[in-house]
Scaffold this motif. Sequence first.
Motif, PDB file in Angstrom:
ATOM      1  N   PHE A 237       0.840  -1.201   0.000  1.00 19.48           N
ATOM      2  CA  PHE A 237       0.000   0.000   0.000  1.00 19.48           C
ATOM      3  C   PHE A 237       0.874   1.248   0.000  1.00 19.48           C
ATOM      4  O   PHE A 237       0.566   2.237  -0.669  1.00 19.48           O
ATOM      5  N   PHE A 238       1.944   1.199   0.772  1.00 13.27           N
ATOM      6  CA  PHE A 238       2.849   2.351   0.876  1.00 13.27           C
ATOM      7  C   PHE A 238       4.032   2.245  -0.085  1.00 13.27           C
ATOM      8  O   PHE A 238       5.071   2.877   0.124  1.00 13.27           O
ATOM      9  N   LYS A 327       5.860  -2.318  12.635  1.00 16.45           N
ATOM     10  CA  LYS A 327       5.503  -1.234  13.554  1.00 16.45           C
ATOM     11  C   LYS A 327       5.652   0.132  12.884  1.00 16.45           C
ATOM     12  O   LYS A 327       4.849   1.047  13.127  1.00 16.45           O
ATOM     13  N   GLU A 328       6.679   0.260  12.042  1.00 15.04           N
ATOM     14  CA  GLU A 328       6.871   1.525  11.334  1.00 15.04           C
ATOM     15  C   GLU A 328       5.780   1.734  10.283  1.00 15.04           C
ATOM     16  O   GLU A 328       5.278   2.853  10.104  1.00 15.04           O
ATOM     17  N   TYR A 329       5.412   0.666   9.590  1.00 14.34           N
ATOM     18  CA  TYR A 329       4.305   0.775   8.632  1.00 14.34           C
ATOM     19  C   TYR A 329       2.982   1.070   9.347  1.00 14.34           C
ATOM     20  O   TYR A 329       2.124   1.799   8.832  1.00 14.34           O
ATOM     21  N   LYS A 330       2.819   0.495  10.527  1.00 15.89           N
ATOM     22  CA  LYS A 330       1.593   0.743  11.292  1.00 15.89           C
ATOM     23  C   LYS A 330       1.462   2.225  11.649  1.00 15.89           C
ATOM     24  O   LYS A 330       0.358   2.781  11.640  1.00 15.89           O
ATOM     25  N   LYS A 331       2.583   2.873  11.934  1.00 17.93           N
ATOM     26  CA  LYS A 331       2.548   4.317  12.216  1.00 17.93           C
ATOM     27  C   LYS A 331       2.058   5.090  10.998  1.00 17.93           C
ATOM     28  O   LYS A 331       1.278   6.042  11.122  1.00 17.93           O
ATOM     29  N   LEU A 332       2.518   4.675   9.799  1.00 20.71           N
ATOM     30  CA  LEU A 332       2.025   5.320   8.579  1.00 20.71           C
ATOM     31  C   LEU A 332       0.529   5.058   8.402  1.00 20.71           C
ATOM     32  O   LEU A 332      -0.224   5.945   7.995  1.00 20.71           O
TER      33      LEU A 332
END
Length: 376
Positions: A237-238, A327-332
């Motif tokens: 997605f990102f 976790k970093e993708y979850k922040k996005l």
Amino acid sequence: MNYLVVGSGLFGAVFAHELAEHGNNVKIIEKRDHIAGNIYTKVVDGIQVHQYGAHIFHTSNKEVWDYVHQFANFNRFTNSPIANYKGKMYNLPFNMNTFSEMWGVKTPQEAMAKINEQRQEMAGKKPQNLEEQAISLIGRDIYEKLIKGYTEKQWGRKATELPAFIIKRLPVRLVYDNNYFNDDYQGIPIGGYTKMIENMLDHPNIEIELNTDFFDKKDEYLKSYEKVVYTGMIDKFFDYKLGELEYRSLKFETEEKDVNNYQGNAVINYTDAETPYTRVIEHKHFEFGKSDYKDKTIVTREYPADWKRGDEPYYPINNYRNNQLYKEYKKLAEKENDKVIFGGRLGQYKYYNMDQVIAAARKSVQIVLRKNNEKN
């Protein structure tokens, strides 16, 4: 509100049904040519074939069990897989039948004494990898014959290279019981999972579009819909901007055989390292009364595979590196929260059982509906 749901698997289907029941208009887009995601079943010669591997519904959550019964009746299938190690057959899960086959023991006391004797190999040591963890829990014989080869094929790595936390516990049953699951309820929808999802999505507020890839018109979709429920890979997605998460893929080899009964069980695991596949599924055994149906049966061999872009991702590899990256993708994802809801095993990078998917989808949609009501 107008919602777009990306993916018609279990998470997307439950989410779409609940949204529609609350008066919302929902469009589902699905990149495959069928609904139901990986639980898709297809009738071939009168046999319900699990196209993407065996799926047995099991839960101790009565609320979820009651929920799915709105859309399907379930048979009383009990999952009792067999392990084939170099031609020798063992019952699963590890129970008195297994221990009797392995060591010739007859009583729970004899079995536990043997297990404790073999666990002494790790006495006083902290397991540093999956192999040591398994031996500390069950001993070397069970590990070598029933865990090592299967696990290494499944993960594509040596057991000594896998983290210990992957195996937190190994169930040991000191009874002669081959029921794999401890849950209160289990079974398979009569008529197949596809029919269950069809019933879930049979709603005037739901529109379904197959053979449609979200990423072909991603920006247009995001502009056109008030909310998007996304069940695909979160890193895709990102546009993989923080790096690639790792997945395991699967390859399936399915054939029809001119016999009534090929292997005598729905699932047989092949636990030696030399056999390239992890299990063989004989689909007719998921349904009662089909074992001697015609002179036909359908079997599928399941091969684990490395994943690369373009392949179908089946399992997240939840090791330390991937969990930190997620976790970093979850922040996005949280920054997109007003527009996009991420769900399912790929959207949340987490292995889910089917009942957990349903519970997570229902919880997530309740949060969304509550926020909408607060705004209004």
